[in-house]
Design an enzyme around this catalytic site. Structure first.
Site, short mmCIF file in Angstrom:
data_model
loop_
_atom_site.label_atom_id
_atom_site.label_comp_id
_atom_site.label_asym_id
_atom_site.label_seq_id
_atom_site.Cartn_x
_atom_site.Cartn_y
_atom_site.Cartn_z
CG ASP A 3 -11.81 -8.55 -0.61
OD1 ASP A 3 -12.80 -8.62 0.11
OD2 ASP A 3 -10.79 -7.92 -0.27
CB ILE B 14 -15.52 -8.89 6.10
CG1 ILE B 14 -15.44 -7.97 7.33
CG2 ILE B 14 -16.96 -9.37 5.86
CD1 ILE B 14 -15.94 -8.55 8.63
CG MET C 144 -8.94 -5.38 8.70
SD MET C 144 -7.98 -6.90 8.54
CE MET C 144 -7.78 -7.35 10.26
CD GLU C 145 -5.44 -1.57 8.32
OE1 GLU C 145 -6.05 -1.26 7.27
OE2 GLU C 145 -5.06 -2.72 8.57
N GLY D 274 -12.52 -4.43 1.22
CA GLY D 274 -13.55 -5.31 0.68
C GLY D 274 -14.81 -4.50 0.39
CD GLU E 227 -2.84 -1.42 2.26
OE1 GLU E 227 -4.02 -1.76 2.10
OE2 GLU E 227 -2.33 -1.29 3.39
#
Ligand code: ADE
Length: 232
Positions: A200, A156, A176-177, A79, A13
């Protein structure tokens, strides 16, 4: 001149920034490497935080305390949660929620942070405008969405959980952040924006799709940040 802090959770990233920004110096704080360079008249500090909300929040706090950043940008993959989103699309944050914050045993709504004035941290209008315009330039307007980012310490990969994130929070994407960075930014009064490229669909095939698309999606979000930095 402004100082702009950029956080990516993983190496992929921040690869584009590593390639494109001339790093003048690097500083290690609590085991994290902060890369510092100049670009377009601004000082840029970029860093790989590590995965998850605690790593992200602590990293944002170091940007505030050690580098006195004026803005924080979070870049990376996510996601898809909104049914209209697909791999290759981009979400620019309207606001954030920590979807795993749950004190519903006390009657609180899911996502609410108990005893805090805010739970849904709003992204900065100016940064959002710049991010939208940069993303549209890189990907085309039809691939760019403006919506809520739902973060939790969970990858997820379950279509029912994904549906819940949509019906409970109206989230556009999950990662997640972002919400942890938003939370830390809000506490420090630092304007922020989150830029996430969809890797995804957060459904039962998410792990496989993620493996296939993480690199290209991460590169995409990096290109958007670079374009934003050209315009700020
Ligand atoms: N980052 C990219 N895809 C994700 C997913 N499905 N869940 C959480 N974080 C992600």
């Amino acid at each position: 001149m402004k100082t702009i802090g950029i956080i990516g959770a993983m190496d992929e990233e921040i690869t584009v920034l590593k390639e494109k920004i001339d790093v003048v110096t690097a500083k290690n704080v609590i085991g994290l490497d902060f890369y510092i360079g100049m670009f377009n008249g601004n000082s840029i500090v970029f860093v790989r935080s590590g995965i998850g909300k605690v790593n992200a929040a602590v990293c944002a706090q170091v940007l505030a305390d050690h580098f006195a950043v004026d803005y924080i940008i979070n870049v990376g993959v996510a996601g898809a949660v909104s049914p209209e989103l697909n791999v290759g699309d981009v979400v620019i944050s309207k606001d954030t929620v920590q979807h795993d914050m749950d004190t519903s045993a006390f009657g609180d709504p899911l996502g609410e942070i108990p005893r805090m004035a805010e739970s849904y941290f709003k992204a900065d209008d100016e940064l959002v405008k710049l991010a939208l315009s940069a993303a549209e330039e890189i990907c085309g307007a039809e691939k760019v969405f403006f919506g809520r980012v739902a973060s939790g310490d969970q990858f997820i990969s379950d279509k029912d959980k994904k549906k819940k994130l949509w019906s409970t929070f109206g989230a556009y994407c999950t990662e997640m952040e972002g919400a942890a960075i938003a939370h830390a930014s809000w506490l420090n009064k630092i304007p922020f924006v989150i830029i996430r490229s969809i890797s995804d669909n957060a459904d039962n095939e998410a792990d496989m799709k993620y493996e296939e698309f993480v690199e290209i999606a991460a590169k995409n979000s990096g290109e958007i940040v670079y374009k934003l930095l050209e315009q700020i």
